[in-house]
Write a protein that holds these residues in place. Structure first.
Motif, PDB file in Angstrom:
ATOM      1  N   TRP A 150      12.798  -0.900  11.133  1.00 23.70           N
ATOM      2  CA  TRP A 150      11.435  -1.268  10.743  1.00 23.70           C
ATOM      3  C   TRP A 150      10.407  -0.616  11.665  1.00 23.70           C
ATOM      4  O   TRP A 150       9.335  -0.184  11.215  1.00 23.70           O
ATOM      5  CB  TRP A 150      11.294  -2.783  10.754  1.00 23.70           C
ATOM      6  CG  TRP A 150       9.962  -3.318  10.328  1.00 23.70           C
ATOM      7  CD1 TRP A 150       9.135  -4.140  11.048  1.00 23.70           C
ATOM      8  CD2 TRP A 150       9.277  -3.090   9.083  1.00 23.70           C
ATOM      9  NE1 TRP A 150       8.008  -4.435  10.331  1.00 23.70           N
ATOM     10  CE2 TRP A 150       8.062  -3.810   9.123  1.00 23.70           C
ATOM     11  CE3 TRP A 150       9.583  -2.338   7.940  1.00 23.70           C
ATOM     12  CZ2 TRP A 150       7.153  -3.798   8.060  1.00 23.70           C
ATOM     13  CZ3 TRP A 150       8.670  -2.331   6.886  1.00 23.70           C
ATOM     14  CH2 TRP A 150       7.475  -3.055   6.957  1.00 23.70           C
ATOM     15  N   LEU A 153      10.217   2.878  10.249  1.00 23.96           N
ATOM     16  CA  LEU A 153       9.691   3.008   8.893  1.00 23.96           C
ATOM     17  C   LEU A 153       8.175   2.825   8.834  1.00 23.96           C
ATOM     18  O   LEU A 153       7.487   3.544   8.088  1.00 23.96           O
ATOM     19  CB  LEU A 153      10.367   1.989   7.967  1.00 23.96           C
ATOM     20  CG  LEU A 153      11.813   2.292   7.558  1.00 23.96           C
ATOM     21  CD1 LEU A 153      12.437   1.070   6.887  1.00 23.96           C
ATOM     22  CD2 LEU A 153      11.868   3.509   6.630  1.00 23.96           C
ATOM     23  N   TYR A 255      17.846   4.541   4.540  1.00 27.46           N
ATOM     24  CA  TYR A 255      16.762   3.713   4.009  1.00 27.46           C
ATOM     25  C   TYR A 255      15.851   4.608   3.181  1.00 27.46           C
ATOM     26  O   TYR A 255      15.489   5.702   3.617  1.00 27.46           O
ATOM     27  CB  TYR A 255      15.930   3.091   5.127  1.00 27.46           C
ATOM     28  CG  TYR A 255      16.640   2.072   5.972  1.00 27.46           C
ATOM     29  CD1 TYR A 255      16.543   0.715   5.686  1.00 27.46           C
ATOM     30  CD2 TYR A 255      17.396   2.458   7.082  1.00 27.46           C
ATOM     31  CE1 TYR A 255      17.179  -0.236   6.477  1.00 27.46           C
ATOM     32  CE2 TYR A 255      18.038   1.526   7.873  1.00 27.46           C
ATOM     33  CZ  TYR A 255      17.921   0.181   7.567  1.00 27.46           C
ATOM     34  OH  TYR A 255      18.562  -0.751   8.351  1.00 27.46           O
ATOM     35  N   ALA A 257      12.114   4.236   1.277  1.00 28.05           N
ATOM     36  CA  ALA A 257      10.968   3.328   1.225  1.00 28.05           C
ATOM     37  C   ALA A 257       9.801   3.963   0.478  1.00 28.05           C
ATOM     38  O   ALA A 257       9.584   5.183   0.553  1.00 28.05           O
ATOM     39  CB  ALA A 257      10.531   2.945   2.638  1.00 28.05           C
ATOM     40  N   ILE A 317      11.795  -1.293  -0.080  1.00 34.40           N
ATOM     41  CA  ILE A 317      12.815  -0.635   0.736  1.00 34.40           C
ATOM     42  C   ILE A 317      14.178  -0.818   0.082  1.00 34.40           C
ATOM     43  O   ILE A 317      14.574  -1.933  -0.269  1.00 34.40           O
ATOM     44  CB  ILE A 317      12.832  -1.207   2.165  1.00 34.40           C
ATOM     45  CG1 ILE A 317      11.467  -0.986   2.828  1.00 34.40           C
ATOM     46  CG2 ILE A 317      13.947  -0.569   2.991  1.00 34.40           C
ATOM     47  CD1 ILE A 317      11.328  -1.682   4.171  1.00 34.40           C
ATOM     48  N   THR A 319      18.343   0.283   0.690  1.00 29.74           N
ATOM     49  CA  THR A 319      19.193   0.749   1.775  1.00 29.74           C
ATOM     50  C   THR A 319      20.660   0.657   1.389  1.00 29.74           C
ATOM     51  O   THR A 319      21.057  -0.166   0.562  1.00 29.74           O
ATOM     52  CB  THR A 319      18.937  -0.078   3.058  1.00 29.74           C
ATOM     53  OG1 THR A 319      19.733   0.432   4.123  1.00 29.74           O
ATOM     54  CG2 THR A 319      19.260  -1.541   2.839  1.00 29.74           C
ATOM     55  N   VAL A 419       9.717   7.909   1.655  1.00 34.87           N
ATOM     56  CA  VAL A 419      10.132   7.909   3.056  1.00 34.87           C
ATOM     57  C   VAL A 419      11.646   7.727   3.096  1.00 34.87           C
ATOM     58  O   VAL A 419      12.183   6.808   2.466  1.00 34.87           O
ATOM     59  CB  VAL A 419       9.444   6.781   3.836  1.00 34.87           C
ATOM     60  CG1 VAL A 419      10.109   6.577   5.186  1.00 34.87           C
ATOM     61  CG2 VAL A 419       7.959   7.081   4.002  1.00 34.87           C
ATOM     62  N   LEU A 421      14.796   7.423   5.827  1.00 38.69           N
ATOM     63  CA  LEU A 421      15.250   7.262   7.210  1.00 38.69           C
ATOM     64  C   LEU A 421      16.776   7.207   7.204  1.00 38.69           C
ATOM     65  O   LEU A 421      17.360   6.375   6.516  1.00 38.69           O
ATOM     66  CB  LEU A 421      14.673   5.979   7.815  1.00 38.69           C
ATOM     67  CG  LEU A 421      15.196   5.564   9.195  1.00 38.69           C
ATOM     68  CD1 LEU A 421      14.831   6.591  10.256  1.00 38.69           C
ATOM     69  CD2 LEU A 421      14.655   4.178   9.558  1.00 38.69           C
TER      70      LEU A 421
END
Length: 429
Positions: A150, A153, A255, A257, A317, A319, A419, A421
């Motif tokens: 977090w 992100l 992840y 997002a 989000i 994941t 996004v 990650l």
């Protein structure tokens, strides 16, 4: 159970000093929940003061004018009650649930720390709680596999200068640099009655609560110049953002997002149902495709959820964590494919019914307790100006259609505004 969302009475008043008081009487059990929402979270923090809102969540338990250090907790628990507090980007809340006969005690305690914390705040207390926050950061974020996701992100989703760019835990450098007077000024600025909502739910009448609120909070002076939080609703389009982290993690994790719509909006209601279809439980698309179908994701470590931010495009989000032998590239491609298909592969009637059933269960589980109801009413009074608007949320979810989900997916889940990650395990020597 009715679908009205909140089938209990709601009564409100506002004290002369601006404190909003919300009461929902329920004589089912001899207990009351007392909940205070302060309209201050990490989005309010000016540059150089990140982490202040969260630190005050700790400091508010460290004594006030008439309550010695740790006594608030001892008095509530000694009366058979429970208590806690939380901070997020939008707000800070404090809550006590006590036997009904101890309502007056809980209100007195909350009023004393609203109006009387600053004179009792010492350098020793401040230094001690700064150390507590540092330890919390290490335990929750830095020393846990994937724990800082977090923290990573947020700055990818929101650019520098945006009120949601930094996490609630804040910067240790900012916390260390600030002196006692700076913290005292922060409390005096935001912990004012006209910046708070007091909610009481349970075995108490509105008339009694209003009288007690005026007795204990009524003499606390309002603050005339509370600075508003910066506007977080507009986020410049920056294109896709990618970050890869290699660290001490047991398996690759990805992840994905996206920024969507603010919590409470029609758009976010659709996104809430979309997220449930996408990633809630074994019947979700992510589980069915990645864990059970292609078997590239670990079954218990795949899902999707929205982050309910009310004053910015709230993130969605998704994941997944790789099974042994599965590369991060293959996992990321599979995750992105399932997300992308929400815009092109229609949600079935069965998927929609399942999602709405899960959301209904979640909602009524929250509403089944006096403390859950108190927190919900405090939220809607603070963020939308009317606690009764809580009754709109469940019907709004139940009204979402498959067509709206496809339209929302096409609008907010585009790959060129994504996004990503990725965590990679360190290679062992």
């Amino acid at each position: 159970m009715p679908d009205s969302g909140y089938p209990w009475p709601i009564e409100t008043t506002r004290l002369d000093n601006g404190l909003r008081v919300v009461v929902s009487e329920d004589r089912t059990a001899p207990a009351v929940a007392v909940n205070l929402w302060y309209d201050v979270g990490s989005r309010h923090e000016p540059e150089g003061q990140t982490g202040f809102a969260h630190l005050f969540e700790h400091l508010m338990f460290e004594g006030s004018v008439n309550v010695a250090k740790t006594e608030h907790m001892k008095l509530v628990q000694g009366s058979g009650g429970s208590l806690n507090a939380t901070t997020n980007p939008d707000r800070t809340n404090y809550f006590d649930t006590v036997p009904a006969e101890h309502l007056e005690l809980a209100l007195w305690l909350e009023a004393d720390r609203m109006g009387g914390l600053v004179p009792a705040l010492t350098q020793e207390t401040l230094d001690n709680q700064r150390d507590v926050v540092k330890n919390e950061r290490r335990q929750r974020y830095e020393n846990v596999p994937y724990g800082d996701a977090w923290l990573r992100l947020l700055p990818l989703l929101f650019p520098p200068g945006h009120p949601y760019h930094h996490p609630t835990i804040g910067s240790m450098a900012d916390l260390n640099a600030a002196d006692l007077a700076t913290f005292q000024a922060f409390h005096q600025t935001y912990y004012a009655p006209n910046n708070a909502v007091l909610t009481v739910v349970g075995d108490a009448s509105a008339a009694d609560v209003f009288a007690l609120a005026d007795k204990y909070f009524g003499a606390i002076a309002p603050r005339a110049d509370i600075p508003p939080a910066p506007d977080g609703r507009i986020v410049p389009a920056t294109g896709p953002a990618v970050e890869t982290v290699t660290g001490d993690v047991p398996a690759a994790r990805v992840y994905v997002a996206h920024r969507t719509h603010p919590f409470g909006s029609v758009g976010y209601d659709v996104v809430t149902v979309l997220a449930t279809v996408l990633g809630s439980g074994r019947g979700s698309r992510l589980y069915q495709r990645l864990a059970d179908g292609e078997r590239i994701a670990q079954p218990d470590l795949v899902g999707a959820y929205g982050v309910d931010l009310a004053h910015a495009p709230a993130p969605l989000i998704a994941t997944a964590t790789a099974r042994p032998g599965i590369s991060a590239e293959r996992l990321a491609a599979g995750l992105a494919e399932v997300v992308d298909e929400l815009a092109t592969v229609p949600v079935t009637a069965a998927e929609l019914d399942r999602a709405k059933s899960l959301l209904s269960t979640m909602w009524w589980r929250q509403m089944s307790t006096v403390d859950g109801r108190a927190d919900t009413l405090g939220r809607y009074a603070t963020q939308f100006g009317d606690p009764a608007k809580a009754a709109e949320r469940l019907p709004a979810w139940l009204a979402v259609t498959a067509e709206q989900i496809a339209e929302a997916a096409a609008e907010v889940l585009a790959a060129d505004d994504r996004v990503t990650l990725t965590y990679l395990p360190e290679e062992k020597p």
